[in-house]
Design a protein around this motif. Structure first.
Motif, PDB file in Angstrom:
ATOM      1  N   GLU A  60      -1.482  -8.996 -10.971  1.00  0.00           N
ATOM      2  CA  GLU A  60      -0.739  -9.097  -9.707  1.00  0.00           C
ATOM      3  C   GLU A  60       0.587  -9.830  -9.872  1.00  0.00           C
ATOM      4  OE1 GLU A  60      -1.655  -8.064  -6.539  1.00  0.00           O
ATOM      5  OE2 GLU A  60      -3.318  -6.967  -7.435  1.00  0.00           O
ATOM      6  N   GLN A 103      -3.816   3.015   8.313  1.00  0.00           N
ATOM      7  CA  GLN A 103      -3.176   2.311   7.197  1.00  0.00           C
ATOM      8  C   GLN A 103      -1.927   1.567   7.642  1.00  0.00           C
ATOM      9  OE1 GLN A 103      -3.127   3.849   3.171  1.00  0.00           O
ATOM     10  NE2 GLN A 103      -3.968   5.765   3.950  1.00  0.00           N
ATOM     11  N   ARG A 104      -1.163   2.196   8.557  1.00  0.00           N
ATOM     12  CA  ARG A 104       0.054   1.520   9.038  1.00  0.00           C
ATOM     13  C   ARG A 104      -0.337   0.254   9.815  1.00  0.00           C
ATOM     14  NH1 ARG A 104       2.007   6.610  10.433  1.00  0.00           N
ATOM     15  NH2 ARG A 104       1.998   6.200  12.661  1.00  0.00           N
ATOM     16  N   LYS A 153      -1.596  -2.439   7.400  1.00  0.00           N
ATOM     17  CA  LYS A 153      -0.512  -3.120   6.663  1.00  0.00           C
ATOM     18  C   LYS A 153       0.148  -4.174   7.542  1.00  0.00           C
ATOM     19  CE  LYS A 153       0.725   0.280   3.201  1.00  0.00           C
ATOM     20  NZ  LYS A 153       1.555   1.422   2.846  1.00  0.00           N
ATOM     21  N   GLY A 195      -2.170  -7.087   8.012  1.00  0.00           N
ATOM     22  CA  GLY A 195      -2.314  -7.838   6.760  1.00  0.00           C
ATOM     23  C   GLY A 195      -1.210  -8.848   6.543  1.00  0.00           C
ATOM     24  N   LYS A 196      -0.103  -8.690   7.278  1.00  0.00           N
ATOM     25  CA  LYS A 196       1.012  -9.641   7.128  1.00  0.00           C
ATOM     26  C   LYS A 196       0.891 -10.806   8.108  1.00  0.00           C
ATOM     27  CE  LYS A 196       4.197  -6.121   5.463  1.00  0.00           C
ATOM     28  NZ  LYS A 196       5.224  -5.165   5.859  1.00  0.00           N
ATOM     29  N   TYR A 208      -8.534 -10.149   4.813  1.00  0.00           N
ATOM     30  CA  TYR A 208      -7.806  -9.001   5.354  1.00  0.00           C
ATOM     31  C   TYR A 208      -6.313  -9.053   5.028  1.00  0.00           C
ATOM     32  CZ  TYR A 208     -12.079  -8.767   8.118  1.00  0.00           C
ATOM     33  OH  TYR A 208     -13.384  -8.699   8.497  1.00  0.00           O
ATOM     34  N   LYS A 209      -5.905 -10.050   4.278  1.00  0.00           N
ATOM     35  CA  LYS A 209      -4.472 -10.246   4.056  1.00  0.00           C
ATOM     36  C   LYS A 209      -3.938  -9.417   2.897  1.00  0.00           C
ATOM     37  CE  LYS A 209      -3.635 -14.665   6.181  1.00  0.00           C
ATOM     38  NZ  LYS A 209      -3.387 -16.064   6.065  1.00  0.00           N
ATOM     39  N   GLY A 210      -2.699  -8.951   3.033  1.00  0.00           N
ATOM     40  CA  GLY A 210      -1.995  -8.288   1.937  1.00  0.00           C
ATOM     41  C   GLY A 210      -2.611  -6.955   1.542  1.00  0.00           C
ATOM     42  N   ASP A 211      -2.120  -6.436   0.409  1.00  0.00           N
ATOM     43  CA  ASP A 211      -2.602  -5.130  -0.061  1.00  0.00           C
ATOM     44  C   ASP A 211      -4.092  -5.174  -0.406  1.00  0.00           C
ATOM     45  OD1 ASP A 211      -0.129  -4.103   0.278  1.00  0.00           O
ATOM     46  OD2 ASP A 211       0.487  -4.338  -1.810  1.00  0.00           O
ATOM     47  N   LYS A 212      -4.518  -6.338  -0.934  1.00  0.00           N
ATOM     48  CA  LYS A 212      -5.935  -6.441  -1.317  1.00  0.00           C
ATOM     49  C   LYS A 212      -6.854  -6.375  -0.103  1.00  0.00           C
ATOM     50  CE  LYS A 212      -6.055  -8.914  -5.652  1.00  0.00           C
ATOM     51  NZ  LYS A 212      -6.395 -10.187  -6.296  1.00  0.00           N
ATOM     52  N   LEU A 246      -6.282  -4.628   2.587  1.00  0.00           N
ATOM     53  CA  LEU A 246      -6.106  -3.388   3.352  1.00  0.00           C
ATOM     54  C   LEU A 246      -7.405  -2.584   3.524  1.00  0.00           C
ATOM     55  CD1 LEU A 246      -2.948  -1.375   3.458  1.00  0.00           C
ATOM     56  CD2 LEU A 246      -5.022  -0.068   3.123  1.00  0.00           C
TER      57      LEU A 246
END
Lengths: 293, 232
Positions: free
Chosen positions: A153, B22-23, B26, B29-30, B38-42, B44
């Motif tokens: 990462e 997905q939108r 994302k 997640g921010k 639930y945060k960030g790409d991980k 998602l």
């Protein structure tokens, strides 16, 4: 610090060399969670962290996993019951004792007090006598295995050192010996969080995964350092590994930022609220309920 | 895809729902308000599942994310959220609790009940008693909340049992956090059970040597020492 080798698996690396590799270890990441300044201080003074408790742990590790090295790294203290010291009430405070110890230490040896030597041996025997812990550490495997990998990462170069790795059991296991005053589940659970063993497990499992080392389990041998030298074999649960990963990700991102900027800030300079821990209310209430007027 | 309130997304029902999900995931997640899982790409994939669950039970995605916990590797609801979901469903009157037996005895227990909004029928749940908590091993583990806050645990457990039989569409078959903690206490996870089983198998204590011609298995005289074999 010395440059870290390329990502890979490195057996037979002396501990001092491993510690000097310029890469993110679990211990360093633990300090950077507190603040980058604490991390920097740890990095600069890593050699001075060899406390008496750490020495006993190191001695037990060596007896168990690298017994051939024990005599090269450790020596018993001068015989305080012998004729040189028998007449003194506090033989370890005498000039003669200190001089003898200094000579031994100058030879690169760690001097263990007689009680510590007995405890380390008894602890080793207790682990070997444990039906499953003994089996794990005597199976096919490798002691003191150093690994280096790049965190996918953040691109941070990471390092880890397994006390023992065995590919033999149920998908392979990294084994860590933990010497402790209390190995019982209730106490050791608190130690896992307090000392960040869950983060260490997450760090090592991630390194093994990146390098393709077969490892399904992070196993801790919790061994008590006083009689009856109780031993329990623990496997770090997946929930705890996940919690460790959350902290690791934060620490690695902070580490990467510090490396990029060259800045290692300390605590916030703002005024911060302080109270008592969340459990204090219940504790006070319970204490008062138990008291009679 | 939206429900009648126009607020939820059935993520896995269509391509469009998946893209919209997905939108939303994302964006969520921010946020600093969502839990770490639930945060960030991980986070998602977890958020997509939370959106789907929110859609199914008609709850806010943020509420689901804040009240869905992973215990022993399984998603579990917080008990208070489960009760709130029943209360907000409009299908029943709010959940209420009825105590039976004498406080301090093993016979002391609690039932949850509510009235069906359509039929007016009273729906009465199972009696949960302290004896049951003891027999099931919920109250005997170290640090059990059954010892320190038995009334609260009786209500939580009564609500969980009630929901499972009268409104399983709201719990979606999942247990509560407190149930999962009771269930998982004292029971080894499957991975630990596998490891235990492997360590009990004498056959793999030592590295076995298999004679390629005869197939005969022999064991070395001494435990195999570290030799760098990582099974790579």
């Amino acid at each position: 610090m010395i440059p870290c080798p390329e990502p890979g698996i490195y057996p037979d690396v002396p501990m001092a060399t491993y510690l000097a590799w310029d890469a993110a270890s679990n211990s360093q990441l633990t300090y950077i969670l507190k603040s980058p300044a604490h991390f920097k201080a740890y990095q600069d003074t890593v050699d001075s962290f060899d406390t008496a408790a750490f020495q006993l742990g190191r001695a037990s590790h060596t007896l168990l996993f690298e017994p051939d090295l024990f005599a090269k790294e450790f020596t018993p203290e001068p015989d305080i019951t012998g004729p040189d010291f028998a007449s003194y009430a506090s033989p370890r405070s005498t000039k003669a004792y200190k001089e003898q110890v200094a000579i031994l230490e100058a030879g690169g040896l760690t001097v263990l007090k007689s009680g510590d030597m007995q405890d380390a041996n008894a602890l080793k025997d207790a682990v070997l006598a444990h039906p499953k812990a003994g089996k794990v550490v005597q199976s096919t495997g490798q002691a003191e295995l150093s690994i280096v990998w790049v965190d996918p990462e953040t691109g941070v170069v990471c390092k880890g050192r397994f006390d023992w790795h065995t590919p033999t059991y149920a998908g392979g296991a990294v084994v860590d010996l933990k010497t402790t005053v209390d190995a019982s589940p209730g106490a050791f659970e608190r130690a896992v969080f307090k000392f960040g063993y869950h983060r260490k497990g997450a760090h090592y499992l991630r390194g093994a995964r990146v390098l393709g080392i077969p490892t399904a389990h992070f196993v801790m041998i919790a061994a008590e350092k006083t009689p009856p030298y109780g031993v329990i074999l623990y496997r770090l649960m997946d929930d705890a590994v996940r919690l460790g990963e959350v902290q690791l990700d934060f620490a690695l991102a902070r580490y990467a930022e510090c490396q990029r900027t060259g800045e290692y800030p300390g605590y916030t300079t703002d005024v911060v609220d302080i109270g008592v821990p969340r459990w204090a209310d219940a504790a006070v209430e319970r204490d008062l309920e138990e008291q009679t007027i | 895809m939206s429900d009648s309130k126009g607020t939820s997304v059935a993520v896995f029902s269509s391509d469009k729902g998946f893209e919209t999900g997905q939108r939303i995931a994302k964006a969520l997640g921010k946020s600093d308000l969502v839990p770490a899982a639930y945060k960030g790409d991980k986070g998602l994939p977890n958020t997509l599942i939370a959106l789907e669950l929110a859609s199914r039970i008609g709850a806010s995605p943020l509420m689901v994310m804040q009240n869905l916990h992973i215990i022993s590797g399984r998603p579990s609801w917080s008990s208070s959220f489960l009760i709130a979901t029943v209360n907000a469903s409009g299908k029943f009157s709010p959940l209420r609790f009825r105590y039976e037996g004498e406080l301090g005895t093993e016979g002391y227990g609690c039932r949850a009940y509510a009235t069906d909004a359509d039929t007016g029928e009273e729906c009465v749940g199972s009696l949960i008693t302290m004896r049951m908590a003891k027999d099931e091993g919920w109250s005997t583990k170290s640090g059990s909340k059954w010892k320190t806050m038995p009334e609260q645990m009786l209500m939580y457990r009564a609500a969980a049992f009630w929901t499972r039989v009268y409104a399983p569409e709201l719990s979606l078959g999942m247990h509560t956090v407190e149930e999962m903690m009771d269930i998982s206490a004292g029971r080894a996870s499957s991975a630990t059970a596998d490891l235990n089983a492997a360590l009990e198998d004498e056959g793999i204590l030592l590295a076995e040597v298999v004679d390629e011609e005869t197939g005969e298995i022999t064991e070395p005289d001494e435990p195999v020492e570290g030799n760098g074999e990582l099974g790579l």
